[in-house]
Design a protein around this motif. Structure first.
Motif, PDB file in Angstrom:
ATOM      1  N   UNK A  20       0.628  -1.376   0.183  1.00 52.87           N
ATOM      2  CA  UNK A  20       0.016   0.059  -0.115  1.00 52.87           C
ATOM      3  C   UNK A  20       0.831   1.450  -0.039  1.00 52.87           C
ATOM      4  N   UNK A  21       1.957   1.398   0.061  1.00 52.76           N
ATOM      5  CA  UNK A  21       3.053   2.252  -0.221  1.00 52.76           C
ATOM      6  C   UNK A  21       3.131   2.871  -1.413  1.00 52.76           C
ATOM      7  N   UNK A  22       2.169   3.702  -1.932  1.00 54.78           N
ATOM      8  CA  UNK A  22       2.016   3.816  -3.403  1.00 54.78           C
ATOM      9  C   UNK A  22       3.088   5.038  -3.686  1.00 54.78           C
ATOM     10  N   UNK A  23       3.659   5.881  -2.623  1.00 54.84           N
ATOM     11  CA  UNK A  23       4.484   6.704  -3.072  1.00 54.84           C
ATOM     12  C   UNK A  23       5.816   6.243  -3.438  1.00 54.84           C
ATOM     13  N   UNK A  24       5.982   4.909  -3.443  1.00 54.61           N
ATOM     14  CA  UNK A  24       7.401   4.451  -3.487  1.00 54.61           C
ATOM     15  C   UNK A  24       7.270   3.801  -4.859  1.00 54.61           C
ATOM     16  N   UNK A  25       8.228   4.625  -5.772  1.00 61.18           N
ATOM     17  CA  UNK A  25       8.531   4.493  -7.290  1.00 61.18           C
ATOM     18  C   UNK A  25       9.591   3.639  -7.629  1.00 61.18           C
ATOM     19  N   UNK A  26       9.708   2.807  -8.327  1.00 68.28           N
ATOM     20  CA  UNK A  26      10.869   2.021  -8.952  1.00 68.28           C
ATOM     21  C   UNK A  26      11.995   3.220  -9.629  1.00 68.28           C
ATOM     22  N   UNK A  27      13.296   3.221  -9.224  1.00 73.94           N
ATOM     23  CA  UNK A  27      14.067   4.108  -9.689  1.00 73.94           C
ATOM     24  C   UNK A  27      15.263   3.530 -10.213  1.00 73.94           C
ATOM     25  N   UNK A  28      15.720   3.462 -11.143  1.00 73.09           N
ATOM     26  CA  UNK A  28      16.905   2.419 -11.607  1.00 73.09           C
ATOM     27  C   UNK A  28      18.169   3.197 -11.255  1.00 73.09           C
ATOM     28  N   UNK A  29      19.045   2.123 -10.708  1.00 72.57           N
ATOM     29  CA  UNK A  29      20.284   2.481 -10.239  1.00 72.57           C
ATOM     30  C   UNK A  29      20.975   3.602 -10.920  1.00 72.57           C
ATOM     31  N   UNK A  30      21.639   4.493 -10.250  1.00 71.21           N
ATOM     32  CA  UNK A  30      22.650   5.741 -10.815  1.00 71.21           C
ATOM     33  C   UNK A  30      23.552   5.013 -11.637  1.00 71.21           C
ATOM     34  N   UNK A  31      24.216   3.892 -11.332  1.00 77.80           N
ATOM     35  CA  UNK A  31      25.234   3.138 -12.074  1.00 77.80           C
ATOM     36  C   UNK A  31      24.670   2.719 -13.421  1.00 77.80           C
ATOM     37  N   UNK A  32      23.349   2.193 -13.612  1.00 79.86           N
ATOM     38  CA  UNK A  32      23.070   1.784 -14.675  1.00 79.86           C
ATOM     39  C   UNK A  32      22.792   3.395 -15.623  1.00 79.86           C
ATOM     40  N   UNK A  33      22.261   4.084 -15.043  1.00 75.34           N
ATOM     41  CA  UNK A  33      22.165   5.513 -15.743  1.00 75.34           C
ATOM     42  C   UNK A  33      23.573   5.923 -16.287  1.00 75.34           C
TER      43      UNK A  33
END
Length: 283
Positions: free
Chosen positions: A24-37
């Motif tokens: 239910x924690x809808x405010x958490x989004x998937x963020x790609x790793x900075x190293x992948x970026x």
């Protein structure tokens, strides 16, 4: 090994996101790793770096130092001298492009499976076949400019000035039109204030969006607070239409092949030009 570790890290991050969403924690989004970026950014920049610092000086520095004349007066012919240089350099560029593409594809395999966004700019350009084609084209461009100008710094600068606009124009103006796009029209209609049925458009995240066009029919009064569906005026009917042109996701590998073929064709022309400059003009 590093790409394998990063691939597992991104997969783990996605599982953490799914658990948070289910809790239910809808405010958490998937963020790609900075190293992948950072890896994706390096993959985008790699062809240009190879073209500027490997391709441009390859022949130009020989002309600047005058060492090519000494070689050509020995038993080494111009054709053999140039062929050896180009063979090794283009092979190395293709290998580097393939390694970077494989690393990015491995790291983003989880995101590719769940986000379906491989067709988006800067994602399409860092995976699959095209990074190899970009690297070969950039190196061939640098070599041809070096053979033509005979000045390393000038060839290096011109490689930058040509490669970047070519990449931009192909990405924005050619890629969306490799094949005829599919047209989809979505209708948003209301009969009166707030009543009626709205047809919601599907997500285009997996496709390559070419263009969108909005138009109104009937007696419509635009409501600034509503994104799509305007309300009717005094109970009269009103409708808004959105026409979308897009390339479907199942054309991804076909477009990868088409774009790779375009850049390989450019590279072939540039290599032929280099041979002409060295063997004919400077004979």
């Amino acid at each position: 090994m590093w790409g394998r570790i990063m691939g597992f890290h991104v997969a783990h991050s996605w599982h953490v996101y799914q658990q948070a969403a289910s809790a239910g924690r809808k405010n958490i989004f998937f963020v790609a790793s900075e190293k992948v970026t950072e890896l994706c950014a390096c993959t985008l920049a790699l062809p240009l770096v190879l073209g500027m610092f490997w391709g441009a000086p390859l022949i130009a520095k020989e002309y600047e130092a005058g060492t090519q004349t000494l070689l050509w007066t020995q038993s080494i012919t111009r054709r053999k001298w140039l062929s050896v240089k180009l063979r090794w350099l283009l092979t190395a560029a293709a290998l580097y492009g393939a390694i970077m593409s494989a690393a990015v594809t491995w790291c983003l395999r989880t995101e590719n499976a769940v986000a379906f966004d491989r067709f988006q700019p800067n994602t399409f350009d860092t995976q699959g076949l095209v990074p190899v084609a970009y690297a070969i084209f950039a190196v061939a461009l640098g070599v041809a400019l070096g053979a033509w100008l005979r000045r390393s710094l000038l060839a290096l600068a011109l490689t930058l000035c040509i490669f970047v606009p070519v990449r931009f124009d192909v990405m924005h103006y050619l890629r969306p039109h490799y094949m005829p796009s599919i047209v989809q029209t979505n209708n948003f209609s209301l009969a009166g204030q707030g009543a009626g049925v709205i047809e919601v458009p599907r997500s285009l995240g997996a496709e390559l969006n070419v263009s969108q066009h909005y138009y109104l029919t009937g007696d419509c009064l635009r409501q600034p607070t509503l994104n799509f569906a305007p309300a009717g005026v005094n109970g009269r009917s009103c409708a808004e239409h959105m026409t979308t042109r897009y390339q479907p996701a199942n054309r991804y590998w076909l477009f990868q092949g088409i774009e790779s073929g375009i850049y390989m064709g450019f590279a072939l022309i540039l290599v032929g030009t280099t041979y002409w400059l060295v063997l004919k003009r400077d004979a």
